[in-house]
Design a protein around this motif. Structure first.
Motif, PDB file in Angstrom:
ATOM      1  N   TRP A  73       0.799  -1.214   0.000  1.00 30.16           N
ATOM      2  CA  TRP A  73       0.000   0.000   0.000  1.00 30.16           C
ATOM      3  C   TRP A  73       0.837   1.271   0.000  1.00 30.16           C
ATOM      4  O   TRP A  73       0.362   2.325  -0.414  1.00 30.16           O
ATOM      5  N   ASN A  74       2.079   1.217   0.417  1.00 27.24           N
ATOM      6  CA  ASN A  74       2.905   2.431   0.377  1.00 27.24           C
ATOM      7  C   ASN A  74       3.117   2.908  -1.054  1.00 27.24           C
ATOM      8  O   ASN A  74       3.173   4.119  -1.324  1.00 27.24           O
ATOM      9  N   TYR A  75       3.203   1.975  -2.009  1.00 32.47           N
ATOM     10  CA  TYR A  75       3.339   2.364  -3.408  1.00 32.47           C
ATOM     11  C   TYR A  75       2.005   2.863  -3.974  1.00 32.47           C
ATOM     12  O   TYR A  75       1.972   3.759  -4.820  1.00 32.47           O
ATOM     13  N   LEU A  76       0.916   2.292  -3.502  1.00 35.09           N
ATOM     14  CA  LEU A  76      -0.400   2.756  -3.947  1.00 35.09           C
ATOM     15  C   LEU A  76      -0.639   4.209  -3.528  1.00 35.09           C
ATOM     16  O   LEU A  76      -1.153   5.010  -4.314  1.00 35.09           O
ATOM     17  N   TRP A  77      -0.265   4.555  -2.292  1.00 36.67           N
ATOM     18  CA  TRP A  77      -0.487   5.922  -1.814  1.00 36.67           C
ATOM     19  C   TRP A  77       0.352   6.923  -2.594  1.00 36.67           C
ATOM     20  O   TRP A  77      -0.019   8.090  -2.728  1.00 36.67           O
ATOM     21  N   LYS A  78       1.497   6.482  -3.105  1.00 40.47           N
ATOM     22  CA  LYS A  78       2.326   7.379  -3.917  1.00 40.47           C
ATOM     23  C   LYS A  78       1.714   7.628  -5.293  1.00 40.47           C
ATOM     24  O   LYS A  78       1.836   8.713  -5.857  1.00 40.47           O
ATOM     25  N   LEU A  79       1.067   6.617  -5.850  1.00 36.34           N
ATOM     26  CA  LEU A  79       0.551   6.709  -7.216  1.00 36.34           C
ATOM     27  C   LEU A  79      -0.837   7.316  -7.310  1.00 36.34           C
ATOM     28  O   LEU A  79      -1.112   8.106  -8.218  1.00 36.34           O
ATOM     29  N   LEU A  80      -1.713   6.944  -6.399  1.00 35.82           N
ATOM     30  CA  LEU A  80      -3.127   7.277  -6.554  1.00 35.82           C
ATOM     31  C   LEU A  80      -3.417   8.773  -6.679  1.00 35.82           C
ATOM     32  O   LEU A  80      -4.175   9.178  -7.580  1.00 35.82           O
ATOM     33  N   PRO A  81      -2.866   9.651  -5.832  1.00 34.26           N
ATOM     34  CA  PRO A  81      -3.191  11.080  -5.997  1.00 34.26           C
ATOM     35  C   PRO A  81      -2.826  11.612  -7.371  1.00 34.26           C
ATOM     36  O   PRO A  81      -3.595  12.386  -7.967  1.00 34.26           O
ATOM     37  N   TRP A  82      -1.681  11.226  -7.896  1.00 31.03           N
ATOM     38  CA  TRP A  82      -1.253  11.693  -9.215  1.00 31.03           C
ATOM     39  C   TRP A  82      -2.104  11.068 -10.320  1.00 31.03           C
ATOM     40  O   TRP A  82      -2.381  11.716 -11.333  1.00 31.03           O
ATOM     41  N   ALA A  83      -2.515   9.827 -10.120  1.00 26.81           N
ATOM     42  CA  ALA A  83      -3.378   9.183 -11.114  1.00 26.81           C
ATOM     43  C   ALA A  83      -4.714   9.904 -11.223  1.00 26.81           C
ATOM     44  O   ALA A  83      -5.265  10.057 -12.319  1.00 26.81           O
ATOM     45  N   PHE A  84      -5.249  10.372 -10.084  1.00 23.93           N
ATOM     46  CA  PHE A  84      -6.503  11.122 -10.123  1.00 23.93           C
ATOM     47  C   PHE A  84      -6.339  12.439 -10.881  1.00 23.93           C
ATOM     48  O   PHE A  84      -7.266  12.902 -11.541  1.00 23.93           O
ATOM     49  N   VAL A  85      -5.152  13.047 -10.796  1.00 27.17           N
ATOM     50  CA  VAL A  85      -4.876  14.251 -11.592  1.00 27.17           C
ATOM     51  C   VAL A  85      -4.942  13.912 -13.080  1.00 27.17           C
ATOM     52  O   VAL A  85      -5.548  14.638 -13.875  1.00 27.17           O
TER      53      VAL A  85
END
Length: 246
Positions: free
Chosen positions: A71-83
Motif C-alpha cells: 500500500w505504500n506504493y499505492l499511496w504514492k501513485l493514486l493522488p497523481w493518477a486522479f490528476v
C-alpha cells in the motif's frame, strides 16, 4: 445496443475472455480489446462499455492476490493518477469522436512501445524511487486509463522499477486498478454519459466470457511459450490500432 451481428457478438465475447485472461497473469492481451471495441462502438462510447468489464475482472485479481498488495506504493501513485484522470476527463469533453479514437490509437502505440522496452530492461535498476517518477507515471497512467483503459504497461513499468516480487506486483496492481476504475465509474455515468442501463446489461451478458478467460488464461500461461504469445498479442494489437486511424 444489443442488436449486433454474429461477428460482433463473437468479437465481444473474445474481448471479455481477453480481459479475464489479463487479470490472471497473461500480460498485454487486454490491449487487443481497446481498439476492437473502439471500432465497434466508437472511441468515447467504447470506454464506457469496457470499464464495467474491467471492474468485474478486477475482482478476480484482487480476490486471489489482495493480501500481497504494497500500500505504500499505492499511496504514492493514486493522488497523481486522479490528476491524470481529471485531465483526460476534460480532453474527452473537448474533442470529437474521430480525435478520441486517434488519441486511443496513439496511447496503444505508446503502451506497446513501453511493453517492449520493459521487456528489455526488466532486470535493470533504471529508475530511482523518487516522487517525480511516481508523479509522472501516475499522471500519465491516470490519463491513459480514463481515455482508453490502456494504463497497464505504464503502471507495470513503475512497479517493476520498485523491484516488487511477482505476488506483490500482481496484488498491488490489482488493488490499484480496482480503486481507479471504481472512481471512474460515476464520471462515465454523470459527465461523459457513456454508461447506462443498456451498456451495463451488455457487460453482464459478457460475464461468462470474463470467467472463461480467467480459467483459460491460467491454462495458457502453462502451455504456450511466453515470447510466442506476447509476439502474437503485440502484432494483433498494433494492427487493430492502425484500423482506428483509417
Amino acid at each position: 445496443m444489443i442488436d449486433f451481428t454474429l461477428l460482433q457478438w463473437v468479437l465481444l465475447f473474445f474481448c471479455a475472455m481477453f480481459i479475464g485472461m489479463s487479470k490472471v497473469g497473461v500480460p498485454g492481451v487486454s490491449m487487443i480489446v481497446v481498439p476492437v471495441l473502439a471500432i465497434i462502438f466508437g472511441g468515447k462510447a467504447s470506454t464506457g462499455v469496457l470499464l464495467p468489464i474491467l471492474m468485474m475482472a478486477d475482482w478476480f485479481g484482487v480476490g486471489y492476490y489482495h493480501r500481497h498488495a504494497k500500500w505504500n506504493y499505492l499511496w504514492k501513485l493514486l493522488p497523481w493518477a486522479f490528476v491524470g484522470v481529471g485531465i483526460a476527463l476534460w480532453v474527452g469533453e473537448v474533442v470529437n469522436d474521430e480525435w478520441f479514437k486517434n488519441i486511443i490509437a496513439l496511447l496503444v502505440f505508446i503502451c506497446i512501445g513501453l511493453m517492449l522496452w520493459k521487456d528489455r530492461k526488466k532486470s535493470a535498476n533504471f529508475f530511482p524511487d523518487t516522487w517525480w517518477f511516481a508523479a509522472s507515471m501516475g499522471v500519465l497512467g491516470g490519463f491513459a486509463t480514463m481515455i482508453g483503459n490502456v494504463a497497464g504497461p505504464i503502471f507495470a513499468i513503475y512497479l517493476l522499477a520498485m523491484h516488487l516480487p511477482k505476488n506483490n506486483f500482481i496484488g498491488t496492481q490489482a488493488w490499484f486498478f480496482l480503486i481507479i476504475n471504481a472512481s471512474k465509474f460515476p464520471l462515465h455515468i454523470l459527465i461523459w454519459k457513456t454508461i447506462n442501463w443498456q451498456t451495463l446489461k451488455l457487460d453482464l451478458m459478457l460475464l461468462p466470457g470474463i470467467a472463461l478467460g480467467a480459467f483459460l488464461g491460467i491454462w495458457l500461461v502453462k502451455k504456450i511459450p511466453d515470447k510466442t504469445y506476447r509476439a502474437f498479442v503485440i502484432i494483433v494489437t498494433v494492427l487493430s490500432a492502425f484500423l482506428l486511424l483509417i
